[in-house]
Enzyme design. Structure first.
Site, PDB file in Angstrom:
ATOM      1  N   HIS A 467    -109.304  17.847 -37.229  1.00 49.93           N
ATOM      2  CA  HIS A 467    -108.604  17.364 -36.038  1.00 49.93           C
ATOM      3  C   HIS A 467    -108.392  15.849 -36.075  1.00 49.93           C
ATOM      4  O   HIS A 467    -108.740  15.151 -35.128  1.00 49.93           O
ATOM      5  CB  HIS A 467    -109.401  17.716 -34.772  1.00 49.93           C
ATOM      6  CG  HIS A 467    -109.749  19.156 -34.640  1.00 49.93           C
ATOM      7  ND1 HIS A 467    -110.966  19.588 -34.142  1.00 49.93           N
ATOM      8  CD2 HIS A 467    -109.047  20.264 -34.951  1.00 49.93           C
ATOM      9  CE1 HIS A 467    -110.987  20.907 -34.151  1.00 49.93           C
ATOM     10  NE2 HIS A 467    -109.842  21.341 -34.640  1.00 49.93           N
ATOM     11  N   PRO A 468    -107.805  15.281 -37.135  1.00 49.24           N
ATOM     12  CA  PRO A 468    -107.616  13.823 -37.164  1.00 49.24           C
ATOM     13  C   PRO A 468    -106.546  13.377 -36.167  1.00 49.24           C
ATOM     14  O   PRO A 468    -105.510  14.023 -36.018  1.00 49.24           O
ATOM     15  CB  PRO A 468    -107.187  13.548 -38.607  1.00 49.24           C
ATOM     16  CG  PRO A 468    -106.537  14.818 -39.058  1.00 49.24           C
ATOM     17  CD  PRO A 468    -107.300  15.919 -38.365  1.00 49.24           C
TER      18      PRO A 468
END
Length: 529
Positions: A467-468
């Site tokens: 989930h960057p």
């Protein structure tokens, strides 16, 4: 220019597919979408459980490798990212979660005007093709399939019951902006098939004569003339091509690639650009900074009820594959997370800071193969991490992957919170509801005896949450990369619209929020904002 368009979209991921659909709805708008990867039309792209098979393959996964992370005792991380139309939505776990009202209200309070919960909820709803009855939270009028999972295990409800016995609330509708408690998940599937952004938004628009999708297009840079974005230069089949943009260029290449595109275009930290021989068009130190990612630690428990890993035998897989072919049900529709819970690492916190994800596919930590005995897994994340990293250029070449230099456990508060969270996981599995089915702990083994031992386990074993966000930060301050209309500061006709604009990670998986960003960006562009 080899192509001409009104709008050029860089990146066919979750936000890019939405933008391509919405901007091309008006036949007067000529839209070109550039995607480095390939299409997402195969049977494997529709088969929900096949996403895990696409990870690790060069044709469908960018396969980033991070710099050695001192906060992980020098380990390097493998960061997967979808390299095909639909981006992450074509390879992810299909979890549909928007986050909490407080996430977006925090954005608005910090200068992102128009991004509070009440502002973004209509854009979440606009996307949604909810399989249930429509209400104030869910809509049946959109394109993205959202449904209850076709394959659900009774232990998911038992996990929620155990969380309630532990003292957490049972949340009736977590999509209404309230995640403070425990609940079972909704998924991005439609009629038993994966509903990726490519299948939901792009496929229905492909027949429009005013939309052109170019795959295999590795973007070099945005062409900027006299302070305005006028086109995009890209490589296809080893040949340099370009496309003009009469109105706007929208960068939607994701949190790992969008800052690299800006930097190659001359927008970024001046010293770094000059180091790579790139002419500085706008010195913006924030490009590539503020990288955030979920540190993830998993706990495994053996149980007395068969779980999905017990179906992973040759006979079981054959049976389940036939079940899917004829009924669109069974193991091939599985998702890795069937329930979630949010808890507090300290009782005095106003908002939960630990996110738990509960799944029924337990993998042996040593062999990475399914456990032979029935097992469940719980992933613990710091919901809104304080640790930060950065994206830098490796070179000026568009074929070189950017440098990912992150400190996954770089902030001491994240370490303290995660230790408290994983210890509470052990206590949750001692509640009567869960203890009735738990036959033993599989991982960690042995259980750490002190916080110092827990810290070393985390630093040695934590991975990412996929989930960057945050590397092209939105804000109202002059140092932010984009303003609340997602316009790149100092450059006309250029926006960024993807997870990179999120100033602070929402306490959630990021696919649904990224689709919302695409919807809101398209609405602002069409309104002339």
């Amino acid at each position: 220019m080899s192509e001409q368009a009104d709008f050029v979209i860089i990146g066919g991921g979750s936000a890019g597919c939405v933008l391509a659909n919405r901007l091309s709805e008006n036949p007067a708008n000529k839209v070109v979408l550039l995607e480095a990867g390939g299409t997402a039309d195969s049977f494997m792209n529709r088969l929900p459980a096949a996403g895990m098979k696409l990870l690790g393959k060069a044709e469908t996964d960018w396969g980033y490798v991070t710099e050695p992370d001192p906060s992980l005792n020098g380990r390097q991380g493998y960061w997967s990212a979808g390299r095909l139309l639909g981006g992450g939505s074509s390879v992810n776990g299909m979890i549909y979660i928007r986050g909490d009202r407080a996430d977006y209200d925090e954005w608005a309070a910090n200068g992102c005007t128009g991004w509070g919960w009440d502002d973004v909820l209509p854009h979440f709803r606009k996307s949604e093709a909810w399989a249930g009855e429509p209400d104030q939270t869910h809509s049946t009028m959109g394109q993205l399939g959202v449904a209850k999972p076709r394959l659900s295990h009774p232990l998911a409800d038992i996990f929620v019951d155990g969380c309630a016995e532990f003292g957490l609330r049972k949340v009736p509708d977590y999509c209404a902006g309230d995640v403070d408690g425990a609940f079972t998940m909704l998924v991005t599937q439609k009629d038993g098939q994966r509903s990726s952004a490519a299948r939901a938004f792009l496929n229905p628009a492909m027949a429009r004569p005013n939309l052109k999708v170019i795959t295999g297009a590795t973007v070099d840079r945005v062409i900027i003339e006299n302070g305005r974005a006028t086109g995009v230069r890209f490589l296809r089949g080893g040949v340099v091509e370009s496309v003009s943009a009469a109105r706007e260029v929208i960068v939607s290449a994701g949190a790992l690639h969008s800052p690299a595109v800006l930097m190659r275009s001359g927008i970024g930290p001046a010293a770094e650009l000059q180091e790579h021989g790139i002419a500085v068009i706008r010195d913006c130190a924030a490009v590539g900074q503020n990288l955030q990612e979920h540190a993830s630690y998993h706990s495994l428990f053996a149980v007395d009820i068969p779980t999905w890993n017990n179906l992973m035998t040759p006979f079981g897989m054959a049976r389940e594959f036939l079940k899917y072919l004829f009924l669109r049900r069974g193991l091939m529709t599985m998702v890795p997370v069937e329930a979630m819970a949010y808890l507090r690492s300290r009782p005095d916190l106003d908002f939960p800071d630990i996110k738990l994800s509960f799944g029924l596919m337990a993998m042996d930590p040593a062999t990475r193969k399914p456990l032979k005995q029935p097992g469940v897994v719980v992933y613990a994340n710091v919901a809104k991490p304080k640790s930060r990293g950065e994206i830098r250029l490796r070179s000026a070449s568009p074929t070189d992957k950017p440098v990912i230099d992150h400190r996954l456990l770089g902030h001491p508060d994240d370490v303290t919170a995660l230790i408290a969270g994983v210890k509470q996981v052990q206590d949750i599995f001692k509640t009567p509801a869960l203890a009735a089915h738990v036959t033993g702990r599989v991982w960690p083994d042995p259980l750490p005896a002190s916080d110092a031992e827990w810290e070393q386990r985390l630093r040695n074993e934590c991975g990412i949450g996929y989930h960057p966000v945050g590397t092209c930060r939105m804000g109202s301050d002059a140092e932010s990369v984009v303003d609340p209309q997602l316009r790149v500061r100092g450059i006309a006709g250029l926006r960024v619209a993807d997870a990179s604009i999120m100033p602070i990670m929402p306490a959630a998986n990021t696919n649904a929020p990224s689709i919302m960003v695409g919807e809101k960006a398209a609405a602002m562009i069409l309104a002339g904002d």
